[in-house]
Write a protein that holds these residues in place. Structure first.
Motif, PDB file in Angstrom:
ATOM      1  N   ARG A  83      -4.162  -4.691  13.268  1.00 36.87           N
ATOM      2  CA  ARG A  83      -2.741  -4.438  12.975  1.00 36.87           C
ATOM      3  C   ARG A  83      -2.436  -4.702  11.504  1.00 36.87           C
ATOM      4  NH1 ARG A  83      -0.708  -7.054  18.560  1.00 36.87           N
ATOM      5  NH2 ARG A  83      -0.780  -5.132  19.788  1.00 36.87           N
ATOM      6  N   ASP A  84      -3.068  -5.747  10.960  1.00 42.08           N
ATOM      7  CA  ASP A  84      -2.910  -6.023   9.528  1.00 42.08           C
ATOM      8  C   ASP A  84      -3.459  -4.860   8.703  1.00 42.08           C
ATOM      9  OD1 ASP A  84      -1.821  -8.480  10.225  1.00 42.08           O
ATOM     10  OD2 ASP A  84      -3.640  -9.624   9.756  1.00 42.08           O
ATOM     11  N   LEU A  85      -4.587  -4.302   9.124  1.00 43.11           N
ATOM     12  CA  LEU A  85      -5.174  -3.159   8.421  1.00 43.11           C
ATOM     13  C   LEU A  85      -4.237  -1.960   8.489  1.00 43.11           C
ATOM     14  CD1 LEU A  85      -7.469  -1.699   6.948  1.00 43.11           C
ATOM     15  CD2 LEU A  85      -8.479  -1.227   9.203  1.00 43.11           C
ATOM     16  N   ASP A  86      -3.671  -1.709   9.646  1.00 49.23           N
ATOM     17  CA  ASP A  86      -2.770  -0.565   9.816  1.00 49.23           C
ATOM     18  C   ASP A  86      -1.609  -0.622   8.819  1.00 49.23           C
ATOM     19  OD1 ASP A  86      -1.920   1.849  11.388  1.00 49.23           O
ATOM     20  OD2 ASP A  86      -0.193   0.562  11.793  1.00 49.23           O
ATOM     21  N   LYS A  87      -1.137  -1.826   8.531  1.00 46.22           N
ATOM     22  CA  LYS A  87      -0.001  -1.996   7.607  1.00 46.22           C
ATOM     23  C   LYS A  87      -0.343  -1.629   6.165  1.00 46.22           C
ATOM     24  CE  LYS A  87       1.953  -5.708  10.374  1.00 46.22           C
ATOM     25  NZ  LYS A  87       2.088  -7.168  10.486  1.00 46.22           N
ATOM     26  N   VAL A  88      -1.629  -1.687   5.798  1.00 46.17           N
ATOM     27  CA  VAL A  88      -2.005  -1.425   4.406  1.00 46.17           C
ATOM     28  C   VAL A  88      -2.800  -0.128   4.222  1.00 46.17           C
ATOM     29  CG1 VAL A  88      -1.886  -3.855   3.733  1.00 46.17           C
ATOM     30  CG2 VAL A  88      -4.068  -2.908   4.555  1.00 46.17           C
ATOM     31  N   LEU A  89      -2.967   0.634   5.285  1.00 41.84           N
ATOM     32  CA  LEU A  89      -3.699   1.898   5.158  1.00 41.84           C
ATOM     33  C   LEU A  89      -2.934   2.880   4.281  1.00 41.84           C
ATOM     34  CD1 LEU A  89      -5.025   2.453   8.790  1.00 41.84           C
ATOM     35  CD2 LEU A  89      -6.373   1.925   6.742  1.00 41.84           C
ATOM     36  N   PRO A  90      -3.650   3.678   3.504  1.00 43.88           N
ATOM     37  CA  PRO A  90      -2.984   4.622   2.605  1.00 43.88           C
ATOM     38  C   PRO A  90      -2.378   5.818   3.331  1.00 43.88           C
ATOM     39  CG  PRO A  90      -5.361   4.900   2.469  1.00 43.88           C
ATOM     40  CD  PRO A  90      -5.105   3.714   3.376  1.00 43.88           C
ATOM     41  N   ARG A  91      -1.380   6.432   2.716  1.00 49.18           N
ATOM     42  CA  ARG A  91      -0.767   7.660   3.255  1.00 49.18           C
ATOM     43  C   ARG A  91      -1.715   8.846   3.098  1.00 49.18           C
ATOM     44  NH1 ARG A  91       2.059   6.993   6.915  1.00 49.18           N
ATOM     45  NH2 ARG A  91       2.486   9.195   6.861  1.00 49.18           N
ATOM     46  N   LYS A  92      -2.575   8.777   2.070  1.00 54.11           N
ATOM     47  CA  LYS A  92      -3.550   9.839   1.838  1.00 54.11           C
ATOM     48  C   LYS A  92      -4.946   9.236   1.720  1.00 54.11           C
ATOM     49  CE  LYS A  92      -0.811  13.321  -0.569  1.00 54.11           C
ATOM     50  NZ  LYS A  92      -0.751  14.180  -1.766  1.00 54.11           N
ATOM     51  N   VAL A  93      -5.915   9.961   2.255  1.00 53.65           N
ATOM     52  CA  VAL A  93      -7.320   9.614   2.097  1.00 53.65           C
ATOM     53  C   VAL A  93      -8.020  10.849   1.567  1.00 53.65           C
ATOM     54  CG1 VAL A  93      -9.454   9.130   3.373  1.00 53.65           C
ATOM     55  CG2 VAL A  93      -7.422   7.750   3.791  1.00 53.65           C
ATOM     56  N   ASP A  94      -8.661  10.717   0.432  1.00 49.06           N
ATOM     57  CA  ASP A  94      -9.350  11.827  -0.224  1.00 49.06           C
ATOM     58  C   ASP A  94      -8.437  13.051  -0.346  1.00 49.06           C
ATOM     59  OD1 ASP A  94     -11.961  12.349  -1.446  1.00 49.06           O
ATOM     60  OD2 ASP A  94     -12.055  14.001  -0.022  1.00 49.06           O
ATOM     61  N   GLY A  95      -7.162  12.801  -0.627  1.00 49.45           N
ATOM     62  CA  GLY A  95      -6.184  13.873  -0.811  1.00 49.45           C
ATOM     63  C   GLY A  95      -5.603  14.426   0.474  1.00 49.45           C
ATOM     64  N   LEU A  96      -6.046  13.932   1.627  1.00 49.43           N
ATOM     65  CA  LEU A  96      -5.560  14.420   2.921  1.00 49.43           C
ATOM     66  C   LEU A  96      -4.425  13.532   3.433  1.00 49.43           C
ATOM     67  CD1 LEU A  96      -9.052  15.087   4.548  1.00 49.43           C
ATOM     68  CD2 LEU A  96      -7.507  16.778   3.521  1.00 49.43           C
TER      69      LEU A  96
ATOM     70  N   LEU B 297     -14.360   6.668   2.188  1.00 53.55           N
ATOM     71  CA  LEU B 297     -14.779   5.262   2.221  1.00 53.55           C
ATOM     72  C   LEU B 297     -14.288   4.522   0.981  1.00 53.55           C
ATOM     73  CD1 LEU B 297     -18.402   5.574   3.632  1.00 53.55           C
ATOM     74  CD2 LEU B 297     -16.227   5.394   4.857  1.00 53.55           C
ATOM     75  N   VAL B 298     -14.241   5.201  -0.141  1.00 50.88           N
ATOM     76  CA  VAL B 298     -13.700   4.604  -1.374  1.00 50.88           C
ATOM     77  C   VAL B 298     -12.212   4.296  -1.172  1.00 50.88           C
ATOM     78  CG1 VAL B 298     -13.155   5.041  -3.807  1.00 50.88           C
ATOM     79  CG2 VAL B 298     -15.391   5.715  -2.881  1.00 50.88           C
ATOM     80  N   ASP B 299     -11.464   5.259  -0.616  1.00 46.87           N
ATOM     81  CA  ASP B 299     -10.020   5.066  -0.403  1.00 46.87           C
ATOM     82  C   ASP B 299      -9.714   3.995   0.639  1.00 46.87           C
ATOM     83  OD1 ASP B 299      -9.554   7.040  -2.270  1.00 46.87           O
ATOM     84  OD2 ASP B 299      -9.062   8.596  -0.802  1.00 46.87           O
ATOM     85  N   LEU B 300     -10.621   3.780   1.586  1.00 46.93           N
ATOM     86  CA  LEU B 300     -10.379   2.805   2.650  1.00 46.93           C
ATOM     87  C   LEU B 300     -10.935   1.418   2.328  1.00 46.93           C
ATOM     88  CD1 LEU B 300     -11.105   5.162   5.682  1.00 46.93           C
ATOM     89  CD2 LEU B 300      -8.872   4.278   4.949  1.00 46.93           C
ATOM     90  N   ALA B 301     -11.796   1.324   1.322  1.00 49.16           N
ATOM     91  CA  ALA B 301     -12.423   0.040   1.001  1.00 49.16           C
ATOM     92  C   ALA B 301     -11.392  -1.033   0.650  1.00 49.16           C
ATOM     93  CB  ALA B 301     -13.425   0.209  -0.137  1.00 49.16           C
ATOM     94  N   GLY B 302     -10.438  -0.710  -0.206  1.00 50.20           N
ATOM     95  CA  GLY B 302      -9.425  -1.693  -0.611  1.00 50.20           C
ATOM     96  C   GLY B 302      -8.634  -2.245   0.568  1.00 50.20           C
ATOM     97  N   PRO B 303      -8.065  -1.375   1.406  1.00 48.59           N
ATOM     98  CA  PRO B 303      -7.334  -1.886   2.563  1.00 48.59           C
ATOM     99  C   PRO B 303      -8.205  -2.707   3.513  1.00 48.59           C
ATOM    100  CG  PRO B 303      -6.735   0.399   2.160  1.00 48.59           C
ATOM    101  CD  PRO B 303      -7.875   0.069   1.230  1.00 48.59           C
ATOM    102  N   ILE B 304      -9.456  -2.276   3.718  1.00 49.20           N
ATOM    103  CA  ILE B 304     -10.344  -3.025   4.611  1.00 49.20           C
ATOM    104  C   ILE B 304     -10.607  -4.414   4.033  1.00 49.20           C
ATOM    105  CG2 ILE B 304     -12.716  -3.146   5.499  1.00 49.20           C
ATOM    106  CD1 ILE B 304     -12.498  -0.046   5.908  1.00 49.20           C
TER     107      ILE B 304
END
Length: 169
Positions: free
Chosen positions: A54-67, A152-159
Motif C-alpha cells: 500500500r505504501d508502494l501504491d502511494k508513490v507509484l508514478p503516473r507514467k512508466v516509460d512514457g505510458l 524498471l528504471v522508473d519503478l526503482a525509486g518508488p520501490i
C-alpha cells in the motif's frame, strides 16, 4: 378530471420510456470505463507485506516509460498497470519457485535487484529480490523490445522508497 388523467398518463409514459434508455446509458457507461482495463490477479500476502505494498501504491508514478497509468481489474492497491497492452505490477507476490529461478537471469537496475524470466510467449516477468515484499513486473511481448529496462528504471525509486531491503515475510 379527464385533463389531469391525460397529463398523468403522459408523464408516466415518458417515465416508462425514459427508464429503459437510462438503464442502457448507465450500463454502457459502466462497461466503457473498464473495457480497456487489463486484468491482474491480486496477490494475497500477509498483513505486514500488504502494508508495504500500500505504501508502494502511494508513490507509484503516473507514467512508466512514457505510458499512462491504466490500472487493472479488479481494482487493488496491490496492483498497477501502465499502457495498453499493459505493463503490470503486482506487489506481495510469492518468491518464484525453483524452476522459474533456474531459468531466469539476475539483473540490478538502479540498486534494485531483479530476477528476469522470459515466459513461453515472449512476455518478460521480473521479480524483485532482497526486499521485504516481492514486486513482480510483467512486460507483454509486444512491448519488450520497445521499452527495454525503462519500466524498471522508473519503478526503482518508488520501490526503494516504499519497500526496504530484507527478507519478505
Amino acid at each position: 378530471m379527464p385533463v389531469n388523467s391525460f397529463r398523468h398518463r403522459h408523464r408516466l409514459g415518458r417515465l416508462v420510456i425514459g427508464l429503459p434508455a437510462l438503464s442502457l446509458l448507465i450500463a454502457a457507461a459502466g462497461c466503457s470505463s473498464t473495457d480497456d482495463a487489463p486484468e491482474a490477479t491480486v496477490p494475497t500476502p500477509e498483513a505486514s507485506v500488504t502494508k508495504l505494498c500500500r505504501d508502494l501504491d502511494k508513490v507509484l508514478p503516473r507514467k512508466v516509460d512514457g505510458l499512462e497509468r491504466n490500472d487493472p481489474e479488479p481494482s487493488s492497491e496491490l496492483t498497477a498497470a501502465w499502457g495498453s497492452p499493459a505493463i503490470i505490477l503486482r506487489c506481495g507476490v510469492p518468491w518464484p519457485d525453483a524452476a522459474a529461478k533456474a531459468s531466469s537471469n539476475p539483473a540490478t537496475v538502479d540498486n534494485v535487484e531483479w530476477i528476469v524470466d522470459e515466459l513461453g510467449d515472449g512476455t518478460q516477468q521480473m521479480t524483485t529480490g532482497s526486499r521485504r515484499a516481492y514486486v513482480e513486473v510483467t512486460i507483454p511481448k509486444d512491448l519488450v523490445s520497445q521499452v527495454g529496462a525503462g519500466p524498471l528504471v522508473d519503478l526503482a525509486g518508488p520501490i526503494k522508497k516504499a519497500i526496504p531491503k530484507g527478507i519478505a515475510d
